[in-house]
Structures are given as C-alpha cells and as structure tokens.
Design a protein around this motif. Structure first.
Motif, PDB file in Angstrom:
ATOM      1  N   VAL A 208       0.841  -1.205   0.000  1.00 35.31           N
ATOM      2  CA  VAL A 208       0.000   0.000   0.000  1.00 35.31           C
ATOM      3  C   VAL A 208       0.874   1.253   0.000  1.00 35.31           C
ATOM      4  O   VAL A 208       0.615   2.209  -0.744  1.00 35.31           O
ATOM      5  N   THR A 209       1.922   1.244   0.800  1.00 31.86           N
ATOM      6  CA  THR A 209       2.812   2.401   0.869  1.00 31.86           C
ATOM      7  C   THR A 209       3.524   2.632  -0.453  1.00 31.86           C
ATOM      8  O   THR A 209       3.613   3.769  -0.931  1.00 31.86           O
ATOM      9  N   LEU A 210       4.015   1.562  -1.064  1.00 30.84           N
ATOM     10  CA  LEU A 210       4.717   1.714  -2.339  1.00 30.84           C
ATOM     11  C   LEU A 210       3.778   2.158  -3.457  1.00 30.84           C
ATOM     12  O   LEU A 210       4.124   3.040  -4.248  1.00 30.84           O
ATOM     13  N   VAL A 211       2.586   1.585  -3.525  1.00 28.34           N
ATOM     14  CA  VAL A 211       1.635   1.965  -4.577  1.00 28.34           C
ATOM     15  C   VAL A 211       1.188   3.411  -4.398  1.00 28.34           C
ATOM     16  O   VAL A 211       1.170   4.195  -5.359  1.00 28.34           O
TER      17      VAL A 211
ATOM     18  N   SER B 188      -2.754  13.482  -5.869  1.00 30.72           N
ATOM     19  CA  SER B 188      -1.402  13.332  -5.341  1.00 30.72           C
ATOM     20  C   SER B 188      -1.334  13.624  -3.846  1.00 30.72           C
ATOM     21  O   SER B 188      -0.632  12.923  -3.108  1.00 30.72           O
ATOM     22  N   SER B 189      -2.076  14.615  -3.378  1.00 31.63           N
ATOM     23  CA  SER B 189      -1.993  14.934  -1.954  1.00 31.63           C
ATOM     24  C   SER B 189      -2.691  13.869  -1.108  1.00 31.63           C
ATOM     25  O   SER B 189      -2.179  13.484  -0.051  1.00 31.63           O
ATOM     26  N   TRP B 190      -3.846  13.355  -1.549  1.00 27.99           N
ATOM     27  CA  TRP B 190      -4.527  12.314  -0.762  1.00 27.99           C
ATOM     28  C   TRP B 190      -3.775  10.990  -0.823  1.00 27.99           C
ATOM     29  O   TRP B 190      -3.671  10.291   0.184  1.00 27.99           O
ATOM     30  N   ALA B 191      -3.252  10.620  -1.993  1.00 32.31           N
ATOM     31  CA  ALA B 191      -2.470   9.381  -2.087  1.00 32.31           C
ATOM     32  C   ALA B 191      -1.202   9.490  -1.248  1.00 32.31           C
ATOM     33  O   ALA B 191      -0.789   8.524  -0.594  1.00 32.31           O
ATOM     34  N   GLY B 192      -0.581  10.659  -1.244  1.00 28.20           N
ATOM     35  CA  GLY B 192       0.600  10.869  -0.415  1.00 28.20           C
ATOM     36  C   GLY B 192       0.291  10.767   1.064  1.00 28.20           C
ATOM     37  O   GLY B 192       1.046  10.170   1.829  1.00 28.20           O
ATOM     38  N   LEU B 193      -0.836  11.332   1.475  1.00 28.47           N
ATOM     39  CA  LEU B 193      -1.220  11.268   2.885  1.00 28.47           C
ATOM     40  C   LEU B 193      -1.497   9.831   3.323  1.00 28.47           C
ATOM     41  O   LEU B 193      -1.046   9.393   4.389  1.00 28.47           O
TER      42      LEU B 193
ATOM     43  N   ALA C 199       0.150   4.911   6.150  1.00 27.37           N
ATOM     44  CA  ALA C 199       0.379   3.462   6.066  1.00 27.37           C
ATOM     45  C   ALA C 199       1.845   3.127   6.292  1.00 27.37           C
ATOM     46  O   ALA C 199       2.179   2.151   6.978  1.00 27.37           O
ATOM     47  N   GLY C 200       2.732   3.933   5.747  1.00 22.99           N
ATOM     48  CA  GLY C 200       4.162   3.689   5.922  1.00 22.99           C
ATOM     49  C   GLY C 200       4.629   3.910   7.350  1.00 22.99           C
ATOM     50  O   GLY C 200       5.482   3.182   7.855  1.00 22.99           O
ATOM     51  N   ALA C 201       4.064   4.903   8.005  1.00 25.86           N
ATOM     52  CA  ALA C 201       4.442   5.163   9.401  1.00 25.86           C
ATOM     53  C   ALA C 201       4.015   4.011  10.301  1.00 25.86           C
ATOM     54  O   ALA C 201       4.779   3.557  11.153  1.00 25.86           O
ATOM     55  N   TYR C 202       2.796   3.517  10.097  1.00 22.66           N
ATOM     56  CA  TYR C 202       2.356   2.381  10.901  1.00 22.66           C
ATOM     57  C   TYR C 202       3.139   1.120  10.532  1.00 22.66           C
ATOM     58  O   TYR C 202       3.473   0.319  11.402  1.00 22.66           O
ATOM     59  N   GLY C 203       3.449   0.970   9.256  1.00 21.64           N
ATOM     60  CA  GLY C 203       4.258  -0.170   8.831  1.00 21.64           C
ATOM     61  C   GLY C 203       5.646  -0.154   9.451  1.00 21.64           C
ATOM     62  O   GLY C 203       6.178  -1.200   9.836  1.00 21.64           O
ATOM     63  N   GLN C 204       6.246   1.013   9.561  1.00 24.04           N
ATOM     64  CA  GLN C 204       7.551   1.126  10.216  1.00 24.04           C
ATOM     65  C   GLN C 204       7.449   0.756  11.686  1.00 24.04           C
ATOM     66  O   GLN C 204       8.353   0.171  12.261  1.00 24.04           O
ATOM     67  N   PHE C 205       6.345   1.112  12.288  1.00 20.06           N
ATOM     68  CA  PHE C 205       6.142   0.844  13.706  1.00 20.06           C
ATOM     69  C   PHE C 205       6.076  -0.648  13.994  1.00 20.06           C
ATOM     70  O   PHE C 205       6.579  -1.111  15.024  1.00 20.06           O
TER      71      PHE C 205
ATOM     72  N   VAL D  61      11.390   3.679   1.128  1.00 15.49           N
ATOM     73  CA  VAL D  61      11.267   4.137  -0.257  1.00 15.49           C
ATOM     74  C   VAL D  61       9.854   4.662  -0.501  1.00 15.49           C
ATOM     75  O   VAL D  61       9.669   5.743  -1.075  1.00 15.49           O
ATOM     76  N   GLY D  62       8.851   3.909  -0.067  1.00  9.62           N
ATOM     77  CA  GLY D  62       7.468   4.346  -0.233  1.00  9.62           C
ATOM     78  C   GLY D  62       7.157   5.614   0.531  1.00  9.62           C
ATOM     79  O   GLY D  62       6.416   6.479   0.048  1.00  9.62           O
ATOM     80  N   LEU D  63       7.693   5.732   1.737  1.00 15.12           N
ATOM     81  CA  LEU D  63       7.480   6.948   2.524  1.00 15.12           C
ATOM     82  C   LEU D  63       8.109   8.164   1.850  1.00 15.12           C
ATOM     83  O   LEU D  63       7.528   9.259   1.859  1.00 15.12           O
ATOM     84  N   GLY D  64       9.273   7.999   1.276  1.00 11.85           N
ATOM     85  CA  GLY D  64       9.921   9.105   0.567  1.00 11.85           C
ATOM     86  C   GLY D  64       9.108   9.564  -0.625  1.00 11.85           C
ATOM     87  O   GLY D  64       8.886  10.769  -0.822  1.00 11.85           O
TER      88      GLY D  64
END
Length: 103
Positions: A30-33, A51-56, A61-67, A80-83
């Motif tokens: 989800v984060t990468l897509v 772009s702004s909603w997909a980025g948000l 998703a990436g922050a929770y995934g990192q957690f 990479v996805g978070l960047g």
C-alpha cells in the motif's frame, strides 16, 4: 563433529526471518503503490487532489508499517514508499492542497 549449517542472511538487504508477515507486507505494498501514485501525479498541477490524498495515505500506512515492521526488507521498502509519498504529498499541497478548489 556434525555442525548445523544456517544460511547467512545478515549481510543481505532483503533478509527475512522465514516467517510470513501478511499485515506488514500489505502495508508495504500500500505504501509503495500510494507513493508511486502520489509522486507521478504530483508532476501535474491539475491532479493535486489525487497526489496529496495518495501521499497522505502512503505516509500514514508507511508510518504504521515502520512501527510494526520486523525485517530489513520491510523497512527498506517502507522507507522508499514513505519518501515517494512525502514528495508527492508536499508537491500536491503546493499545487492546491487536499481540498483546493473543492471547498
């Protein structure tokens, strides 16, 4: 003496622990897509809402995934996805924002 041989995965970037992680892998995808979608659509001024909603969504998703991530492979993909999500989100905000022109 008989020794048990174990594969050396400590040096590999995509090292895994051999166990399935369905939630972490789903968050990674989800984060990468969302990151790729946000990054690509941020290059067009008229697609700032997408772009702004997909980025948000990608950032959250990436922050929770990192957690909850457990392997280096997951963390690498999430970064990479978070960047990509972050760049897409901020360029989307610069072009009009989350609600620009709608409200």
């Amino acid at each position: 003496m008989a020794q048990v041989l174990r594969p050396n995965t400590t040096g590999s970037l995509f090292a895994t622990d051999g166990k399935p992680h369905p939630l972490q892998d789903t968050l990674l995808v989800v984060t990468l897509v969302c990151g790729v979608l946000a990054f690509v659509t941020s290059m067009f001024d008229s697609l700032h809402l997408l772009s702004s909603w997909a980025g948000l969504v990608g950032i959250l998703a990436g922050a929770y995934g990192q957690f909850i991530s457990e392997t280096t492979r997951e963390r690498f993909g999430l970064i990479v996805g978070l960047g990509l999500s972050g760049v897409g989100f901020y360029l989307g905000l610069a072009h009009g924002g989350l609600f620009g022109g709608v409200i």
